[in-house]
Scaffold this active site. Structure first.
Site, PDB file in Angstrom:
ATOM      1  N   THR A  17      -5.490  24.677  25.161  1.00  0.00           N
ATOM      2  CA  THR A  17      -6.198  23.926  24.122  1.00  0.00           C
ATOM      3  C   THR A  17      -5.970  22.432  24.260  1.00  0.00           C
ATOM      4  O   THR A  17      -6.824  21.626  23.906  1.00  0.00           O
ATOM      5  CB  THR A  17      -5.738  24.408  22.731  1.00  0.00           C
ATOM      6  OG1 THR A  17      -6.138  25.759  22.596  1.00  0.00           O
ATOM      7  CG2 THR A  17      -6.355  23.604  21.606  1.00  0.00           C
ATOM      8  N   TYR A  30     -13.864  26.417  20.573  1.00  0.00           N
ATOM      9  CA  TYR A  30     -13.750  25.456  21.667  1.00  0.00           C
ATOM     10  C   TYR A  30     -13.481  26.227  22.944  1.00  0.00           C
ATOM     11  O   TYR A  30     -13.155  27.414  22.913  1.00  0.00           O
ATOM     12  CB  TYR A  30     -12.607  24.463  21.414  1.00  0.00           C
ATOM     13  CG  TYR A  30     -11.255  25.138  21.333  1.00  0.00           C
ATOM     14  CD1 TYR A  30     -10.802  25.693  20.144  1.00  0.00           C
ATOM     15  CD2 TYR A  30     -10.452  25.257  22.466  1.00  0.00           C
ATOM     16  CE1 TYR A  30      -9.585  26.335  20.067  1.00  0.00           C
ATOM     17  CE2 TYR A  30      -9.228  25.902  22.394  1.00  0.00           C
ATOM     18  CZ  TYR A  30      -8.801  26.435  21.189  1.00  0.00           C
ATOM     19  OH  TYR A  30      -7.611  27.086  21.123  1.00  0.00           O
ATOM     20  N   THR A  96      -1.032  27.304  24.343  1.00  0.00           N
ATOM     21  CA  THR A  96       0.082  27.668  23.472  1.00  0.00           C
ATOM     22  C   THR A  96       0.284  29.178  23.362  1.00  0.00           C
ATOM     23  O   THR A  96       1.346  29.626  22.947  1.00  0.00           O
ATOM     24  CB  THR A  96      -0.130  27.096  22.054  1.00  0.00           C
ATOM     25  OG1 THR A  96      -1.334  27.641  21.509  1.00  0.00           O
ATOM     26  CG2 THR A  96      -0.199  25.591  22.080  1.00  0.00           C
ATOM     27  N   ASP A  97      -0.734  29.975  23.738  1.00  0.00           N
ATOM     28  CA  ASP A  97      -0.636  31.417  23.491  1.00  0.00           C
ATOM     29  C   ASP A  97       0.494  32.087  24.277  1.00  0.00           C
ATOM     30  O   ASP A  97       1.150  33.001  23.770  1.00  0.00           O
ATOM     31  CB  ASP A  97      -1.971  32.107  23.817  1.00  0.00           C
ATOM     32  CG  ASP A  97      -3.048  31.797  22.780  1.00  0.00           C
ATOM     33  OD1 ASP A  97      -2.696  31.289  21.693  1.00  0.00           O
ATOM     34  OD2 ASP A  97      -4.225  32.064  23.053  1.00  0.00           O
ATOM     35  N   LYS A 169       5.642  31.417  19.331  1.00  0.00           N
ATOM     36  CA  LYS A 169       4.444  31.047  18.568  1.00  0.00           C
ATOM     37  C   LYS A 169       4.388  31.953  17.358  1.00  0.00           C
ATOM     38  O   LYS A 169       4.328  33.175  17.495  1.00  0.00           O
ATOM     39  CB  LYS A 169       3.181  31.190  19.420  1.00  0.00           C
ATOM     40  CG  LYS A 169       1.933  30.657  18.730  1.00  0.00           C
ATOM     41  CD  LYS A 169       0.718  30.583  19.654  1.00  0.00           C
ATOM     42  CE  LYS A 169      -0.461  29.948  18.921  1.00  0.00           C
ATOM     43  NZ  LYS A 169      -1.651  29.823  19.771  1.00  0.00           N
ATOM     44  N   GLU A 291      20.548  51.792  15.789  1.00  0.00           N
ATOM     45  CA  GLU A 291      19.460  52.577  15.172  1.00  0.00           C
ATOM     46  C   GLU A 291      19.215  53.875  15.945  1.00  0.00           C
ATOM     47  O   GLU A 291      18.911  54.912  15.368  1.00  0.00           O
ATOM     48  CB  GLU A 291      18.192  51.727  15.136  1.00  0.00           C
ATOM     49  CG  GLU A 291      17.025  52.400  14.467  1.00  0.00           C
ATOM     50  CD  GLU A 291      16.734  51.834  13.091  1.00  0.00           C
ATOM     51  OE1 GLU A 291      17.494  50.982  12.612  1.00  0.00           O
ATOM     52  OE2 GLU A 291      15.716  52.262  12.504  1.00  0.00           O
TER      53      GLU A 291
HETATM   54  C1  SIN Z   1      -3.915  27.108  22.785  1.00  0.00           C
HETATM   55  O1  SIN Z   1      -3.648  26.480  23.790  1.00  0.00           O
HETATM   56  O2  SIN Z   1      -3.556  26.682  21.660  1.00  0.00           O
HETATM   57  C2  SIN Z   1      -4.635  28.414  22.761  1.00  0.00           C
HETATM   58  C3  SIN Z   1      -5.320  28.774  24.024  1.00  0.00           C
HETATM   59  C4  SIN Z   1      -4.390  28.886  25.163  1.00  0.00           C
HETATM   60  O3  SIN Z   1      -3.287  29.399  25.014  1.00  0.00           O
HETATM   61  O4  SIN Z   1      -4.765  28.464  26.263  1.00  0.00           O
END
Ligand code: SIN
Length: 334
Positions: A17, A30, A96-97, A169, A291
């Site tokens: 992103t 996007y 970020t994923d 995340k 557990e």
């Molecule tokens: C992001 O970057 O926030 C989401 C999409 C990705 O991980 O490339």
């Protein structure tokens, strides 16, 4: 007196992103990985005062499409740049994923103490209030800072600094989408400088016994994750056990699952598939033999490592051993 030369920082771009473009500045949709590394750097002219930047485009993907091939290419480049005495630090721009997975993977296979900083953004580059430029500025400032050395790969997002093993995340939207739920963030960026709150006491980089060479030699063992839920059946586990070298259970609560699923995992372990129990809850601790009787069932427990990172550690551990107690020793130390 002549000016001191600026430190050389390598910026390796992989997409995400932070390099994403929308149809217009307020739309939710996007396309990740639309801009090149040159575009990202051009958006932050202030970097010229921080570092002599050497940019490379390693990939340009949304990180939902991150692959072991990109990890191989990244690890090779990071390794070479760490060995290059003219380079002070490395920044990796990333979606970020799966950013936390790449960071943890690198923390286990890069055997250097040079700063490596991963960075992304929740808002695409074209958004109103895009935070990518500020994150990138902080990432370069962190990568050139002597305090960043020897801590393993770091992640900087939204002015927080996280250790690779701890970051997660925790939200699908919003700029405050990252946390280190179990052990807390490593520190903060303030005024372009890092302030660390804690040391990284886990095993990484220079203490790691894993390497890319070890993975290549072993053919990157296949580890899959089974997500537990009410009414989980055995057949899905039997199917995965037929393909995989290892299974990580993203278990309910303390790493548990239906009796049917636990029986299927027990059969998989008896057939030589490594089984590690972790928790789908997002934080907390899964201890061995609490557990469930892991020793009797042939399982290991992931302790406070989340399922997606347990998958990586198990993949590396399987390059060395399939024996549950020995696998457990890796989870106890890393
Ligand atoms: C992001 O970057 O926030 C989401 C999409 C990705 O991980 O490339």
């Amino acid at each position: 007196m002549p000016d001191q030369p600026l430190p050389v920082i390598a910026v390796l771009a992989t997409g995400g992103t932070i390099a994403g473009a929308q149809a217009d500045a307020t739309s939710a949709g996007y396309k990740a990985g639309s801009f090149s590394v040159g575009d990202l750097l051009a958006a932050v002219p202030q970097l010229a005062g921080l570092a002599d930047i050497r940019a490379e485009q390693v990939a340009n993907v949304g990180s939902q499409n991150m692959t072991h091939d990109v990890w191989r290419a990244l690890a090779q480049r990071v390794d070479a740049l760490c060995a290059d005495a003219s380079v002070a630090g490395i920044v990796i721009t990333h979606g970020t994923d799966t950013l936390e997975e790449t960071a943890y993977f690198l923390s286990l296979v890069i055997r250097h103490d040079k700063p490596v900083v991963l960075v992304g953004a929740m808002r695409p580059a074209t958004a109103l209030g895009a935070e990518g430029p500020a994150n990138l500025y902080n990432a370069v400032a962190l990568a050139r800072h002597p305090d960043a050395r020897g801590r393993g790969p770091l992640v900087v997002m939204n002015e927080d600094v996280h250790y690779a093993r701890e970051i997660q995340k925790i939200a699908s939207a919003g700029i405050n989408a990252f946390a280190s739920p179990n052990r807390g963030r490593a520190g903060v960026m303030h005024g372009g400088a890092p302030y660390f709150y804690s040391r990284n006491t886990t095993t990484h980089t220079t203490q790691s016994e894993f390497s890319l060479a070890l993975l290549e030699k072993s053919g990157w063992p296949r580890v899959d994750i089974v997500y537990a839920h009410a009414n989980l059946q055995a057949d899905v586990i039997a199917f995965i056990a037929g393909q995989a070298d290892g299974i990580v259970l993203a278990g309910v609560g303390d790493g548990n699952a239906t009796d049917l699923a636990v029986d299927a995992l027990t059969r998989a372990a008896a057939d030589g598939v490594a089984v590690v129990r972790s928790s789908r809850t997002g934080s907390g601790f899964v201890a061995r033999d609490v557990e469930l009787d892991d020793a009797a069932l042939g399982f290991a427990a992931a302790r406070d490592l989340n399922p997606q990172k347990a998958r990586i550690l198990l993949m590396l551990a399987l390059c060395v051993t399939r024996e549950p107690a020995a696998v457990q020793r890796y989870f106890d130390r890393y």
